[in-house]
Design an enzyme around this catalytic site. Structure first.
Site, PDB file in Angstrom:
ATOM      1  N   LYS A  86       0.851  -1.193   0.000  1.00 10.01           N
ATOM      2  CA  LYS A  86       0.000   0.000   0.000  1.00 10.01           C
ATOM      3  C   LYS A  86       0.888   1.245   0.000  1.00 10.01           C
ATOM      4  O   LYS A  86       1.792   1.374   0.847  1.00 10.01           O
ATOM      5  CB  LYS A  86      -0.908   0.002   1.235  1.00 10.01           C
ATOM      6  CG  LYS A  86      -1.968  -1.087   1.186  1.00 10.01           C
ATOM      7  CD  LYS A  86      -2.805  -1.113   2.441  1.00 10.01           C
ATOM      8  CE  LYS A  86      -3.777   0.033   2.535  1.00 10.01           C
ATOM      9  NZ  LYS A  86      -4.659  -0.080   3.730  1.00 10.01           N
TER      10      LYS A  86
HETATM   11  O1  G3P Z   1      -7.022   1.504   5.414  1.00  8.10           O
HETATM   12  C1  G3P Z   1      -8.011   2.456   5.285  1.00  8.10           C
HETATM   13  C2  G3P Z   1      -9.206   2.202   6.121  1.00  8.10           C
HETATM   14  O2  G3P Z   1      -8.908   1.157   6.977  1.00  8.10           O
HETATM   15  C3  G3P Z   1      -9.656   3.385   6.884  1.00  8.10           C
HETATM   16  O3  G3P Z   1     -10.741   3.020   7.656  1.00  8.10           O
HETATM   17  O4  G3P Z   1     -12.388   3.218   9.453  1.00  8.10           O
HETATM   18  O5  G3P Z   1     -10.081   4.175   9.763  1.00  8.10           O
HETATM   19  O6  G3P Z   1     -11.708   5.261   8.227  1.00  8.10           O
HETATM   20  P1  G3P Z   1     -11.246   3.984   8.846  1.00  8.10           P
END
Ligand code: G3P
Length: 226
Positions: A86
């Protein structure tokens, strides 16, 4: 549409894998920080649980292209060549993506908030572009609609990049992704449960058992009602 787990908690991953048809696991540095263990140790354990065929995504920390490239090589060496690296979709990240994609490294362009970022990541050779649906909503925009626009942009026949949508706050957002032909979603364990949680379903299943037991006796099933 592929379905991945967005978490690094071993117990939660095992529990989800026991029941759900899952295609892999995604992590980010914040998710790994919650595991409070060495990142390579955790990622290695996740790989051994999900198997060689499933997808594993792990993120570089460096912010300069040359460092990202070096980091990606070391991550591949330690985690296997099938690991998706990533890379944040910033100018330095786009530079790194172009080099790494030409080497055949699998790339997930991450931290995507706008359709133009997804377009640039695709041009830089990323395999996946990962928009943050809920974080986009929290900026006063529409994460689902932004992601659909990204999908429209990437539908170009010459483009091999798929959308890996992330950051969901509810199962309806995931359903919208399914209906639009998005390539993959990554979902937290909490949202996983909401993909199928429905008291009407439970009531229906319970009623079937109750009616069958009235017919054949308590605890009887089609195994032993002859
Ligand atoms: O890797 C990106 C994703 O996990 C972000 O999720 O829930 O932290 O917005 P969140």
């Amino acid at each position: 549409m592929k379905l991945l787990i967005d978490d690094a908690n071993i117990e939660k991953i095992k529990k989800i894998l026991e029941f759900y048809p899952v295609d892999g696991v995604t992590t980010n540095p914040s998710i790994l920080a919650k595991a409070k263990r060495n990142p390579y140790e955790v990622l290695g354990e996740i790989r051994s649980i999900i198997g060689e065929e499933a997808e594993l995504h792990a993120q570089v920390i460096s912010l300069k292209a040359d460092d990202m490239i070096e980091e990606a090589h070391i991550m591949q060496k330690n985690l296997g060549k099938s690991t998706y690296i990533k890379i944040p979709t910033i100018p330095e990240g786009l530079k790194a993506m172009q080099v790494l994609s030409s080497e055949g490294v699998k790339i997930t362009a991450t931290s995507i908030y706008t359709p133009l970022q997804a377009w640039l990541a695709a041009k830089a050779g990323a395999d996946y572009a990962a928009p943050y649906v809920n974080r986009i909503d929290n900026l006063g925009a529409n994460g689902v609609e932004h992601t659909k626009m990204m999908q429209d942009i990437l539908r170009d026949k010459s483009c091999h990049t798929k959308i890996l949508a992330a950051s969901f706050k509810n199962s309806y957002q995931v359903q919208e992704m399914c209906a639009y032909g998005i390539g993959a979603v990554t979902v937290s364990p909490e949202i996983f449960e909401n993909l199928i949680k429905n008291s009407s379903v439970n009531e229906a299943v319970t009623a079937f058992v109750r009616d069958f037991e009235k017919l054949c006796g308590k605890g009887k099933t089609m195994k032993d009602c002859m």
